[in-house]
Design an enzyme around this catalytic site. Structure first.
Site, PDB file in Angstrom:
ATOM      1  N   HIS A 143       4.971  -3.376   3.913  1.00 16.73           N
ATOM      2  CA  HIS A 143       3.932  -4.019   3.097  1.00 16.73           C
ATOM      3  C   HIS A 143       2.988  -2.978   2.501  1.00 16.73           C
ATOM      4  O   HIS A 143       2.639  -3.046   1.323  1.00 16.73           O
ATOM      5  CB  HIS A 143       3.161  -5.027   3.942  1.00 16.73           C
ATOM      6  CG  HIS A 143       2.103  -5.774   3.193  1.00 16.73           C
ATOM      7  ND1 HIS A 143       2.393  -6.659   2.179  1.00 16.73           N
ATOM      8  CD2 HIS A 143       0.746  -5.752   3.301  1.00 16.73           C
ATOM      9  CE1 HIS A 143       1.272  -7.163   1.696  1.00 16.73           C
ATOM     10  NE2 HIS A 143       0.255  -6.616   2.357  1.00 16.73           N
ATOM     11  N   GLN A 204      -2.262 -15.424   3.634  1.00 13.81           N
ATOM     12  CA  GLN A 204      -1.435 -14.375   3.032  1.00 13.81           C
ATOM     13  C   GLN A 204      -0.130 -14.952   2.488  1.00 13.81           C
ATOM     14  O   GLN A 204       0.332 -14.563   1.413  1.00 13.81           O
ATOM     15  CB  GLN A 204      -1.158 -13.280   4.065  1.00 13.81           C
ATOM     16  CG  GLN A 204      -2.402 -12.457   4.388  1.00 13.81           C
ATOM     17  CD  GLN A 204      -2.178 -11.513   5.562  1.00 13.81           C
ATOM     18  OE1 GLN A 204      -1.626 -11.899   6.585  1.00 13.81           O
ATOM     19  NE2 GLN A 204      -2.624 -10.279   5.414  1.00 13.81           N
TER      20      GLN A 204
END
Length: 260
Positions: A143, A204
């Site tokens: 990420h 998220q």
């Protein structure tokens, strides 16, 4: 046209001339070196350095880091929304790539967001120094690396229009996330807010869904924006969503089943 010509054409000639003289924006190599150094440290140098050492606590650093993140992310949101109030709308926006002061201000906000993503790499280094190696997961590292890369390329080529949706949305999530982290380090508050931790992961994942819809809007034939960013964004966002969803199932759903 040889490979050198193709590289020069797409990396240099197609870049936004307003940003190419800004720090780290002139060449791909500084960011590439930073990411390579990051990988070498967290997987090799850092663990070797800490092998026979006691873990650092770094509580004060973490507290001030969280405060910095809250302020920096809020600043970016403000800069984007002041110039572009509709930045978070799911609609086509071709953008303004002129030297208009507002257009340049928007590009600078995207640039600051990119620099903040580079600073975010510090988090993994802190994990290593604190010997929290379980937190240096594939999800975390993937990420961070992809976020830095995408932010840098977005700022270099499309720091306007639809592209500002991503930093506006992502920085909003980060204000919530780092506020939680800051409060969770205060004795007496942590237990009160702990149940809300799972909702940060949910937020998220909702972010990723919105990014997919946003990319699909950009791919409409009637939307006269470059199509490659949207095409490249969708598979990466889907992969990130899957990683976060698997994390959510492992950390929260399985725990729920155990307590039933």
């Amino acid at each position: 046209m040889n490979l050198t010509d193709i590289y020069n054409h797409y990396y240099y000639e197609q870049a936004d001339p307003r940003v190419t003289n800004w720090f780290l924006m002139g060449s791909p190599w500084p960011i590439a070196i930073i990411l390579l150094s990051y990988i070498i440290f967290i997987f090799h140098l850092g663990p070797r350095l800490m092998k026979n050492r006691a873990a650092f606590e770094l509580k004060t650093f973490i507290r001030f880091y969280n405060i910095f993140q809250i302020i920096a992310n809020a600043y970016i949101i403000r800069e984007i929304l002041v110039v572009h109030p509709d930045a978070t709308a799911l609609r086509c926006d071709e953008g303004d790539y002129s030297m208009n002061p507002d257009a340049v201000r928007l590009a600078k906000a995207c640039y600051v967001a990119t620099m903040l993503k580079v600073i975010d790499l510090t988090e993994t280094i802190v994990f290593v120094l604190r010997k929290k190696n379980n937190q240096v997961s594939f999800l975390h590292v993937y990420h961070h690396i992809t976020t830095v890369s995408i932010a840098m390329l977005s700022t270099r080529y499309i720091a306007s229009g639809m592209a500002v949706f991503y930093p506006a949305l992502n920085c909003s999530i980060h204000v919530i996330m780092y506020t939680y982290y800051l409060l969770s380090n205060i004795e007496g508050v942590k237990k009160m807010i702990f149940p809300f931790k799972r909702y940060i992961t949910i937020a998220q994942m909702v972010q990723f869904v919105l990014l997919i819809f946003h990319a699909l809007v950009s791919l409409q034939p009637s939307c006269k924006v470059p199509k490659f960013p949207g095409i490249a964004m969708i598979p990466n966002v889907i992969f990130n969503f899957m990683l976060f969803f698997n994390f959510y199932k492992r950390e929260y759903l399985s725990e729920t089943k155990k307590t039933e």
